[in-house]
Motif scaffolding. Structure first.
Motif, short mmCIF file in Angstrom:
data_model
loop_
_atom_site.label_atom_id
_atom_site.label_comp_id
_atom_site.label_asym_id
_atom_site.label_seq_id
_atom_site.Cartn_x
_atom_site.Cartn_y
_atom_site.Cartn_z
N ASN A 130 -25.39 -53.13 -14.89
CA ASN A 130 -24.54 -52.02 -15.33
C ASN A 130 -25.03 -50.68 -14.80
O ASN A 130 -24.23 -49.76 -14.59
CB ASN A 130 -24.47 -51.99 -16.86
N TYR A 131 -26.32 -50.58 -14.57
CA TYR A 131 -26.88 -49.37 -13.95
C TYR A 131 -26.29 -49.17 -12.56
O TYR A 131 -25.88 -48.06 -12.18
CB TYR A 131 -28.40 -49.49 -13.88
N ARG A 132 -26.21 -50.27 -11.80
CA ARG A 132 -25.62 -50.19 -10.45
C ARG A 132 -24.10 -50.01 -10.53
O ARG A 132 -23.51 -49.26 -9.74
CB ARG A 132 -25.95 -51.46 -9.66
N LYS A 133 -23.47 -50.66 -11.49
CA LYS A 133 -22.00 -50.62 -11.60
C LYS A 133 -21.50 -49.23 -11.95
O LYS A 133 -20.54 -48.73 -11.34
CB LYS A 133 -21.55 -51.62 -12.66
N TYR A 134 -22.17 -48.59 -12.93
CA TYR A 134 -21.66 -47.31 -13.42
C TYR A 134 -22.42 -46.10 -12.87
O TYR A 134 -21.92 -44.98 -12.93
CB TYR A 134 -21.70 -47.29 -14.95
N GLY A 135 -23.61 -46.32 -12.40
CA GLY A 135 -24.37 -45.23 -11.75
C GLY A 135 -24.82 -44.12 -12.68
O GLY A 135 -25.13 -43.01 -12.22
N THR A 136 -24.88 -44.38 -13.97
CA THR A 136 -25.31 -43.33 -14.90
C THR A 136 -26.83 -43.20 -14.89
O THR A 136 -27.55 -44.21 -14.95
CB THR A 136 -24.83 -43.63 -16.33
N LYS A 137 -27.30 -41.98 -14.83
CA LYS A 137 -28.74 -41.72 -14.87
C LYS A 137 -29.14 -40.83 -16.05
O LYS A 137 -30.30 -40.80 -16.43
CB LYS A 137 -29.20 -41.06 -13.56
N THR A 138 -28.18 -40.10 -16.58
CA THR A 138 -28.44 -39.16 -17.67
C THR A 138 -27.45 -39.39 -18.81
O THR A 138 -26.42 -40.04 -18.64
CB THR A 138 -28.32 -37.71 -17.20
N LEU A 139 -27.76 -38.80 -19.95
CA LEU A 139 -26.81 -38.88 -21.07
C LEU A 139 -25.54 -38.09 -20.77
O LEU A 139 -24.46 -38.43 -21.27
CB LEU A 139 -27.47 -38.38 -22.35
N SER A 140 -25.65 -37.06 -19.95
CA SER A 140 -24.44 -36.34 -19.52
C SER A 140 -23.54 -37.26 -18.70
O SER A 140 -22.31 -37.20 -18.81
CB SER A 140 -24.81 -35.11 -18.70
N ASP A 141 -24.14 -38.13 -17.88
CA ASP A 141 -23.37 -39.11 -17.11
C ASP A 141 -22.66 -40.08 -18.05
O ASP A 141 -21.50 -40.46 -17.83
CB ASP A 141 -24.28 -39.89 -16.16
N ALA A 143 -21.76 -39.46 -21.11
CA ALA A 143 -20.67 -38.71 -21.76
C ALA A 143 -19.46 -38.63 -20.84
O ALA A 143 -18.32 -38.81 -21.29
CB ALA A 143 -21.16 -37.31 -22.13
N ALA A 144 -19.70 -38.36 -19.56
CA ALA A 144 -18.60 -38.28 -18.60
C ALA A 144 -17.89 -39.62 -18.46
O ALA A 144 -16.66 -39.69 -18.40
CB ALA A 144 -19.14 -37.83 -17.24
N LEU A 145 -18.67 -40.71 -18.46
CA LEU A 145 -18.09 -42.05 -18.36
C LEU A 145 -17.26 -42.37 -19.60
O LEU A 145 -16.21 -43.01 -19.50
CB LEU A 145 -19.20 -43.09 -18.18
N SER A 146 -17.70 -41.91 -20.77
CA SER A 146 -16.98 -42.17 -22.01
C SER A 146 -15.60 -41.52 -22.00
O SER A 146 -14.70 -41.95 -22.73
CB SER A 146 -17.78 -41.70 -23.22
#
Length: 293
Positions: A130-141, A143-146
């Motif tokens: 899921n790290y590779r799938k969504y690319g989120t590194k921060t909690l701001s990321d 939030a943006a994905l949500s």
């Protein structure tokens, strides 16, 4: 406690000979290990030690020390500041956060000894797929994905985290997250790690010092807005006991100085991953460090 220990680099001259001291802790792995360290140090210094570690919840062990039913424990600065003292805003600087709880708790008959670098704060973690799938590194990321893909964000969290001001409600507010209640599942701590590792929930609430983060190869989201408080572990001593036995500070300070997140992850993993006994893990480490023999 009946460990066969003698002074190493601490406890020389057995300055606690004749003391009858009670140690306590909360019931989760790390605090059990830390509580055992205190008891082992006290024994090496000559004290007779009663083991009351493993108290359920956050309040019970603290109250035991405050009332004098126990003499010492390791507590976390952020927990005291937010949960016990009712503050809504954490103190950003770790040393200033410690100073704030130290000063406030003197009126409660509690003395905080100097803090460790061990900062057991909250985080969200994701498995590598899921790290590779969504690319989120921060909690701001996150939030943006949500917002951009609400169905992508599912959370596994503890019940306490789900309701604490320094937990999920505050995190959602600080980061502008919009996560439907139906996409949040509450469960016990240990299950969260396995569910996040399997991908049953996209993000799991974890503790930054937990050994399962490394063993399960989870990626931790950076708290880029510094929302979560500093949870530096420090010994908290009943002030009357410390006045009677002032050598306690000199015994525990060298131990605390050695504690950081890497040490905590290693010791926690011995319990949570390898299945070792928390007390034995503490004893082995104390001997490895030369604190006791």
């Amino acid at each position: 406690m009946v460990d066969d220990v003698s002074p190493g680099s601490i406890g020389q001259g057995e300055p606690l000979e004749g003391a009858h001291l009670t140690v306590t802790s909360k019931s989760f792995t790390e605090n059990l290990v830390l509580g055992a360290m205190i008891g082992i140090a006290f024994q090496a210094a000559g004290a007779d030690v009663l083991d009351r570690t493993g108290v359920q919840g956050s309040i019970g062990s603290r109250e035991a020390v405050r009332k004098g039913d126990a003499d010492a424990m390791y507590e976390y600065t952020g927990t005291a500041w937010i949960t016990y003292m009712g503050n809504s805003e954490p103190v950003t600087d770790p040393q200033e956060q410690w100073r704030a709880v130290h000063d406030a708790d003197l009126d409660n008959g509690l003395t905080w000894l100097p803090p460790s670098r061990l900062d057991n704060t909250y985080a969200l973690a994701v498995n590598q797929a899921n790290y590779r799938k969504y690319g989120t590194k921060t909690l701001s990321d996150v939030a943006a994905l949500s917002k951009s893909d609400p169905s992508a964000v599912t959370l596994c969290v503890e019940g306490e985290f789900a309701n604490r001001a320094d937990g999920l409600p505050g995190m959602e507010k600080a980061y502008g997250m919009h996560i439907a209640a139906s996409r949040i599942t509450q469960m016990d701590t240990g299950i969260i790690y396995t569910q996040a590792a399997k991908g049953s929930c996209t993000y799991g609430e974890v503790y930054t010092t937990d050994g399962r983060i490394r063993s399960m190869n989870l990626a931790v989201m950076d708290d880029d807005k510094d929302f979560f408080p500093n949870y530096n572990a420090a010994p908290v001593i009943n002030s009357k006991a410390l006045k009677k036995w002032p050598a306690i500070a000199g015994l525990l300070n060298p131990i605390t100085e050695k504690l950081d997140n890497a040490v905590a992850q290693e010791l926690n993993a011995k319990v949570d991953v390898a299945g070792e006994d928390p007390h034995q893990v503490a004893l082995d480490w104390m001997k490895d460090q030369g604190f006791v023999k």
